[in-house]
Design a protein around this motif. Structure first.
Motif, PDB file in Angstrom:
ATOM      1  N   LEU A 228       0.837  -1.193   0.000  1.00  0.00           N
ATOM      2  CA  LEU A 228       0.000   0.000   0.000  1.00  0.00           C
ATOM      3  C   LEU A 228       0.874   1.246   0.000  1.00  0.00           C
ATOM      4  CD1 LEU A 228      -2.686  -1.099   2.623  1.00  0.00           C
ATOM      5  CD2 LEU A 228      -2.795  -1.264   0.122  1.00  0.00           C
ATOM      6  N   THR A 229       0.536   2.183  -0.880  1.00  0.00           N
ATOM      7  CA  THR A 229       1.307   3.417  -0.976  1.00  0.00           C
ATOM      8  C   THR A 229       0.406   4.619  -0.747  1.00  0.00           C
ATOM      9  OG1 THR A 229       0.955   3.832  -3.334  1.00  0.00           O
ATOM     10  CG2 THR A 229       2.717   2.311  -2.742  1.00  0.00           C
ATOM     11  N   PRO A 230       0.970   5.706  -0.210  1.00  0.00           N
ATOM     12  CA  PRO A 230       0.190   6.942  -0.109  1.00  0.00           C
ATOM     13  C   PRO A 230       0.103   7.609  -1.477  1.00  0.00           C
ATOM     14  CG  PRO A 230       2.406   7.301   0.686  1.00  0.00           C
ATOM     15  CD  PRO A 230       2.314   5.845   0.363  1.00  0.00           C
ATOM     16  N   ALA A 252       9.036 -12.153 -10.666  1.00  0.00           N
ATOM     17  CA  ALA A 252       9.475 -13.466 -10.193  1.00  0.00           C
ATOM     18  C   ALA A 252       8.308 -14.442 -10.039  1.00  0.00           C
ATOM     19  CB  ALA A 252      10.201 -13.319  -8.860  1.00  0.00           C
ATOM     20  N   GLY A 253       7.101 -13.996 -10.423  1.00  0.00           N
ATOM     21  CA  GLY A 253       5.945 -14.881 -10.386  1.00  0.00           C
ATOM     22  C   GLY A 253       5.238 -14.948  -9.056  1.00  0.00           C
ATOM     23  N   ASN A 254       5.481 -13.968  -8.195  1.00  0.00           N
ATOM     24  CA  ASN A 254       4.854 -13.958  -6.883  1.00  0.00           C
ATOM     25  C   ASN A 254       3.500 -13.245  -6.912  1.00  0.00           C
ATOM     26  OD1 ASN A 254       7.047 -15.117  -5.108  1.00  0.00           O
ATOM     27  ND2 ASN A 254       8.145 -13.416  -6.049  1.00  0.00           N
ATOM     28  N   GLN A 255       2.624 -13.636  -6.000  1.00  0.00           N
ATOM     29  CA  GLN A 255       1.331 -12.970  -5.852  1.00  0.00           C
ATOM     30  C   GLN A 255       1.548 -11.636  -5.142  1.00  0.00           C
ATOM     31  OE1 GLN A 255      -1.663 -15.246  -3.754  1.00  0.00           O
ATOM     32  NE2 GLN A 255      -2.849 -13.413  -3.261  1.00  0.00           N
ATOM     33  N   THR A 256       1.266 -10.530  -5.816  1.00  0.00           N
ATOM     34  CA  THR A 256       1.505  -9.218  -5.228  1.00  0.00           C
ATOM     35  C   THR A 256       0.470  -8.219  -5.716  1.00  0.00           C
ATOM     36  OG1 THR A 256       3.099  -7.375  -5.062  1.00  0.00           O
ATOM     37  CG2 THR A 256       3.215  -8.739  -7.039  1.00  0.00           C
ATOM     38  N   ILE A 257       0.044  -7.343  -4.825  1.00  0.00           N
ATOM     39  CA  ILE A 257      -0.937  -6.305  -5.123  1.00  0.00           C
ATOM     40  C   ILE A 257      -0.335  -4.966  -4.727  1.00  0.00           C
ATOM     41  CG2 ILE A 257      -3.230  -5.388  -4.612  1.00  0.00           C
ATOM     42  CD1 ILE A 257      -3.997  -8.296  -3.806  1.00  0.00           C
ATOM     43  N   LEU A 258      -0.409  -3.994  -5.621  1.00  0.00           N
ATOM     44  CA  LEU A 258       0.044  -2.630  -5.337  1.00  0.00           C
ATOM     45  C   LEU A 258      -1.168  -1.715  -5.404  1.00  0.00           C
ATOM     46  CD1 LEU A 258       2.488  -0.624  -4.972  1.00  0.00           C
ATOM     47  CD2 LEU A 258       2.434  -0.383  -7.462  1.00  0.00           C
ATOM     48  N   GLN A 259      -1.402  -0.961  -4.336  1.00  0.00           N
ATOM     49  CA  GLN A 259      -2.584  -0.107  -4.307  1.00  0.00           C
ATOM     50  C   GLN A 259      -2.267   1.223  -3.627  1.00  0.00           C
ATOM     51  OE1 GLN A 259      -6.171  -2.109  -3.165  1.00  0.00           O
ATOM     52  NE2 GLN A 259      -7.272  -0.214  -2.671  1.00  0.00           N
ATOM     53  N   THR A 260      -2.777   2.307  -4.215  1.00  0.00           N
ATOM     54  CA  THR A 260      -2.597   3.646  -3.661  1.00  0.00           C
ATOM     55  C   THR A 260      -3.808   4.011  -2.810  1.00  0.00           C
ATOM     56  OG1 THR A 260      -1.294   4.340  -5.576  1.00  0.00           O
ATOM     57  CG2 THR A 260      -2.285   6.080  -4.233  1.00  0.00           C
ATOM     58  N   ILE A 261      -3.542   4.569  -1.633  1.00  0.00           N
ATOM     59  CA  ILE A 261      -4.609   5.022  -0.744  1.00  0.00           C
ATOM     60  C   ILE A 261      -4.806   6.511  -0.961  1.00  0.00           C
ATOM     61  CG2 ILE A 261      -5.450   5.127   1.626  1.00  0.00           C
ATOM     62  CD1 ILE A 261      -4.985   2.274   0.491  1.00  0.00           C
ATOM     63  N   GLU A 262      -5.924   6.870  -1.537  1.00  0.00           N
ATOM     64  CA  GLU A 262      -6.188   8.254  -1.925  1.00  0.00           C
ATOM     65  C   GLU A 262      -6.198   9.204  -0.721  1.00  0.00           C
ATOM     66  OE1 GLU A 262      -9.763   8.508  -4.153  1.00  0.00           O
ATOM     67  OE2 GLU A 262      -9.066   7.201  -5.765  1.00  0.00           O
ATOM     68  N   GLY A 263      -5.664  10.395  -0.965  1.00  0.00           N
ATOM     69  CA  GLY A 263      -5.705  11.448   0.033  1.00  0.00           C
ATOM     70  C   GLY A 263      -4.724  11.302   1.175  1.00  0.00           C
ATOM     71  N   THR A 264      -3.779  10.365   1.062  1.00  0.00           N
ATOM     72  CA  THR A 264      -2.840  10.142   2.158  1.00  0.00           C
ATOM     73  C   THR A 264      -1.418  10.499   1.750  1.00  0.00           C
ATOM     74  OG1 THR A 264      -2.434   7.815   1.548  1.00  0.00           O
ATOM     75  CG2 THR A 264      -4.255   8.266   3.065  1.00  0.00           C
ATOM     76  N   THR A 283      -7.513   2.400   4.346  1.00  0.00           N
ATOM     77  CA  THR A 283      -6.461   1.389   4.352  1.00  0.00           C
ATOM     78  C   THR A 283      -7.023   0.044   4.789  1.00  0.00           C
ATOM     79  OG1 THR A 283      -4.810   3.079   4.861  1.00  0.00           O
ATOM     80  CG2 THR A 283      -4.190   0.806   5.294  1.00  0.00           C
ATOM     81  N   SER A 284      -8.028   0.086   5.638  1.00  0.00           N
ATOM     82  CA  SER A 284      -8.587  -1.150   6.193  1.00  0.00           C
ATOM     83  C   SER A 284      -9.286  -2.003   5.130  1.00  0.00           C
ATOM     84  CB  SER A 284      -9.553  -0.840   7.339  1.00  0.00           C
ATOM     85  OG  SER A 284     -10.630  -0.048   6.895  1.00  0.00           O
ATOM     86  N   LYS A 285      -9.912  -1.372   4.142  1.00  0.00           N
ATOM     87  CA  LYS A 285     -10.648  -2.141   3.130  1.00  0.00           C
ATOM     88  C   LYS A 285      -9.740  -3.049   2.295  1.00  0.00           C
ATOM     89  CE  LYS A 285     -14.682   0.881   2.698  1.00  0.00           C
ATOM     90  NZ  LYS A 285     -15.457   1.799   1.810  1.00  0.00           N
ATOM     91  N   PRO A 286      -8.619  -2.532   1.748  1.00  0.00           N
ATOM     92  CA  PRO A 286      -7.744  -3.457   1.010  1.00  0.00           C
ATOM     93  C   PRO A 286      -7.092  -4.493   1.912  1.00  0.00           C
ATOM     94  CG  PRO A 286      -6.786  -1.246   1.113  1.00  0.00           C
ATOM     95  CD  PRO A 286      -8.186  -1.132   1.596  1.00  0.00           C
TER      96      PRO A 286
END
Length: 308
Positions: A228-230, A252-264, A283-286
């Motif tokens: 999670l990124t601001p 590398a084939g790994n399970q990964t999620i990148l998500q921006t948290i709006e307004g932070t 942040t709690s929802k993702p």
């Protein structure tokens, strides 16, 4: 990678609540008490007086999962400041979501340098495993594998423990059966060369220890990750750290999620776990969605069985 006290400066509502001599930090954690959970404080896991963790437990055992998710949260602070007591709001929020949450302290610079704080983290996890195996927690059904979570410098600690097996193995744990996932908030995963003068001595700048960054371990990683990124970050480069780690894990084939948290920003991204920042992105929802992918709810399994 500043102390949580920087969070308080970012709260626009603080001038309205700083009454009666209460510190802003007290306000943040006091408001979090709207989440009624069971708390066990200062569980010692090492000889150093600082090495203790606080344990936050759901008010009632969740019936949603066969095993209750366990999240270990590491706070930030440039590895030279911070304390578990400052993050009560994180523990309470996670426990209110139905998870068991542990927030350990770890030794800080100048008392120690890399890799002592990683050794402390591994030690806390080994102790937590034994703690949750006690009969008093049986009805809570704690999961055997834990999710590592952290903010800023703490996200570095969490990532290293999740991606580099040697730390847990040095504490007598089997990495594969101990780690279930990783959640990072505005993390420091690829910081060399270090520009922050406060952080430089922690990693012996300019003589950096080899293989000491989370991004060094993406090729062999098999741990699902939520990064999670601001929206903006002037303290830790999003591109150089979060985006680079996500790209390396994905390649590398790994399970990964990148998500921006709006307004932070770097600080308020963790502050969103406090009720005071309800007007920021969630942040709690993702986190909740990610944990669900790791712990398939019992209702989903029942539905699947009924369809057969």
């Amino acid at each position: 990678m500043k102390s949580l006290r920087l969070v308080l400066r970012a709260f626009k509502v603080l001038p309205l609540v700083l009454l009666g001599g209460c510190s802003a930090l007290q306000v943040v954690n006091s408001v979090s008490k709207i989440y009624t959970v069971d708390v066990k404080e200062n569980i010692a896991f090492g000889e150093d007086p600082k090495l203790k963790y606080d344990l936050y437990l759901p008010d009632t055992a969740s019936e949603e999962f066969d095993a209750t998710p366990v999240i270990v949260f590491f706070y930030g602070g440039s590895w030279n400041r911070g304390d578990k007591s400052e993050y009560e709001f994180v523990g309470r929020r996670l426990a209110s979501m139905g998870y068991i949450a542990a927030i350990p302290n770890y030794r800080l610079y100048p008392e120690v340098k890399y890799p002592a704080f990683l050794e402390d983290g591994a030690l806390s996890i080994a102790h937590l495993k034994k703690e949750l195996a006690k009969p008093e927690y049986k009805n809570r059904k704690p999961a055997q594998q834990f999710i590592m979570m952290g903010h800023s410098a703490g996200a570095y600690n969490a990532a290293m423990l999740a991606l580099d097996p040697r730390w847990l193995e040095s504490s007598g744990l089997t990495h594969q059966t101990s780690i279930q996932g990783f959640i990072g908030l505005a993390g420091a995963y690829n910081i060399y060369p270090i520009n922050d003068v406060e952080v430089r001595p922690v990693f012996d700048h300019p003589n950096y220890p080899p293989k000491s960054q989370p991004i060094d371990y993406t090729a062999k990683a098999s741990v699902p990750s939520l990064i999670l990124t601001p929206e903006t970050d002037t303290l830790v480069s999003i591109e150089r750290n979060s985006e680079a780690l996500h790209t390396a894990l994905k390649s590398a084939g790994n399970q990964t999620i990148l998500q921006t948290i709006e307004g932070t920003d770097h600080v308020t991204i963790v502050g969103t776990l406090s009720p005071l920042l309800f007007f920021k992105g969630s942040t709690s929802k993702p986190i909740e969605k990610f944990v669900r992918t790791l712990h398939k709810p019992a209702t989903d399994r029942t539905a699947t069985a009924s369809e057969r």
